[in-house]
Design a protein around this motif. Structure first.
Motif, PDB file in Angstrom:
ATOM      1  N   LYS A  95       1.086  -5.415  -7.421  1.00 58.27           N
ATOM      2  CA  LYS A  95       0.626  -6.779  -7.683  1.00 58.27           C
ATOM      3  C   LYS A  95       1.731  -7.669  -8.240  1.00 58.27           C
ATOM      4  CE  LYS A  95      -4.162  -5.345  -8.585  1.00 58.27           C
ATOM      5  NZ  LYS A  95      -5.328  -5.440  -9.507  1.00 58.27           N
ATOM      6  N   TYR A 134       0.842  -1.201   0.000  1.00 61.30           N
ATOM      7  CA  TYR A 134       0.000   0.000   0.000  1.00 61.30           C
ATOM      8  C   TYR A 134       0.871   1.242   0.000  1.00 61.30           C
ATOM      9  CZ  TYR A 134       1.152  -0.033   4.997  1.00 61.30           C
ATOM     10  OH  TYR A 134       1.829  -0.056   6.194  1.00 61.30           O
ATOM     11  N   ARG A 141     -12.953  -6.241 -10.965  1.00 62.44           N
ATOM     12  CA  ARG A 141     -11.838  -5.356 -11.305  1.00 62.44           C
ATOM     13  C   ARG A 141     -12.141  -4.466 -12.506  1.00 62.44           C
ATOM     14  NH1 ARG A 141      -7.406  -5.365 -14.654  1.00 62.44           N
ATOM     15  NH2 ARG A 141      -8.115  -7.284 -15.657  1.00 62.44           N
ATOM     16  N   THR A 169      -8.066  -6.413  -3.284  1.00 64.58           N
ATOM     17  CA  THR A 169      -7.785  -4.977  -3.252  1.00 64.58           C
ATOM     18  C   THR A 169      -8.865  -4.298  -2.430  1.00 64.58           C
ATOM     19  OG1 THR A 169      -6.712  -4.990  -5.417  1.00 64.58           O
ATOM     20  CG2 THR A 169      -7.537  -2.873  -4.614  1.00 64.58           C
ATOM     21  N   HIS A 176      -3.383  -3.712  -1.278  1.00 62.98           N
ATOM     22  CA  HIS A 176      -3.393  -4.979  -2.006  1.00 62.98           C
ATOM     23  C   HIS A 176      -2.915  -6.106  -1.092  1.00 62.98           C
ATOM     24  CE1 HIS A 176      -4.122  -2.781  -5.710  1.00 62.98           C
ATOM     25  NE2 HIS A 176      -3.103  -1.987  -5.403  1.00 62.98           N
ATOM     26  N   GLU A 233      -5.301   2.550  -2.351  1.00 61.25           N
ATOM     27  CA  GLU A 233      -5.650   1.127  -2.420  1.00 61.25           C
ATOM     28  C   GLU A 233      -4.680   0.310  -1.587  1.00 61.25           C
ATOM     29  OE1 GLU A 233      -5.598   0.036  -6.520  1.00 61.25           O
ATOM     30  OE2 GLU A 233      -7.194   1.429  -7.089  1.00 61.25           O
TER      31      GLU A 233
END
Length: 267
Positions: free
Chosen positions: A188, A68, A239, A126, A115, A113
């Motif tokens: 990611k 993050y 997504r 997420t 993750h 966000e």
């Protein structure tokens, strides 16, 4: 008292109640083995004249990792304090008039966000706290990396090798080190035979570079349940739908850049 000292003391006054509130929204997932911080630079216009800079935190556990932006965590934690709105306004005003560089703006510099890889097992989650808090869940898969032979570079003191991949609309180059045997990276990214120390797309719109490592007394891998009391149930969204909504925001505000994942244009 100098202005610099006053601003520093004021910031500390904000951080103390924030820390207490962070503990109330934190769910420990598992102990962390390693914490990495990356300098994250993003181009904010197509000419490349504007940039945003943030710190991306990557915390790696045995089974789960979290990633993050530091500014997002700071701003979200602030808003979740008992007098968050008032503190936000005061800190915003202080940062606006600060010439010392010691008072950060209480908001995300790039994205807001969080993750979580392999959480739940086999999934990448997420958590996107906005006016509405969204939860996006997708399959946890590694990128299709191609290892480049005879490529050597030193990043943060570690001997690294190069790999490339195309992932969701962008082509990336990543430097990784087998001296740190964690198949992990910021955002990611994952799936290489060692820790990613630097990664960037070929247009250099997004660039991550490792700037610190911590292996002892590391904060556990945590889930931060950041959301408004007015929204007891988090909205789950796929997504592509989420990215399309964000894409409409770009059009509404005439933003001259795109997100890391551009494949939503194809749907």
């Amino acid at each position: 008292m100098t202005k610099h000292t006053f601003l520093t003391l004021m910031l500390l006054g904000f951080l103390l109640p924030m820390q207490a509130q962070i503990e109330t929204i934190t769910q420990v997932i598992e102990p962390a083995l390693l914490e990495c911080r990356y300098k994250w630079v993003q181009k904010t216009d197509t000419l490349g004249t504007g940039i945003a800079v943030d710190t991306m935190v990557l915390r790696i556990g045995k089974n789960v990792s979290q990633s993050y932006p530091q500014s997002t965590f700071f701003g979200d934690s602030l808003v979740n304090t008992p007098n968050g709105g008032e503190l936000f306004s005061k800190l915003f005003d202080a940062a606006l008039g600060d010439t010392t560089g010691t008072i950060p703006m209480p908001m995300s510099r790039i994205i807001n966000e969080y993750h979580y890889k392999n959480y739940p097992k086999g999934k990448l989650t997420t958590w996107a706290p906005r006016a509405t808090v969204y939860q996006i869940e997708e399959d946890y898969e590694k990128q299709a990396w191609t290892l480049v032979d005879d490529s050597v570079k030193t990043v943060f003191g570690y001997k690294c090798q190069l790999a490339t991949c195309t992932f969701r609309g962008r082509t990336y180059k990543a430097w990784y080190t087998t001296q740190l045997p964690y198949s992990e990276g910021p955002w990611k990214f994952n799936g290489l035979p060692g820790l990613i120390t630097e990664v960037y797309d070929t247009k250099n719109h997004y660039h991550f570079t490792l700037v610190s490592l911590k292996q002892n007394n590391v904060t556990p891998v945590c889930f931060y349940n950041i959301r408004s009391e007015l929204q007891p149930e988090v909205e789950k969204i796929d997504r592509i739908t989420f990215l399309k909504q964000r894409g409409e925001f770009l059009l509404d505000y005439n933003k001259q850049y795109d997100y890391m994942e551009t494949d939503y244009h194809e749907h």
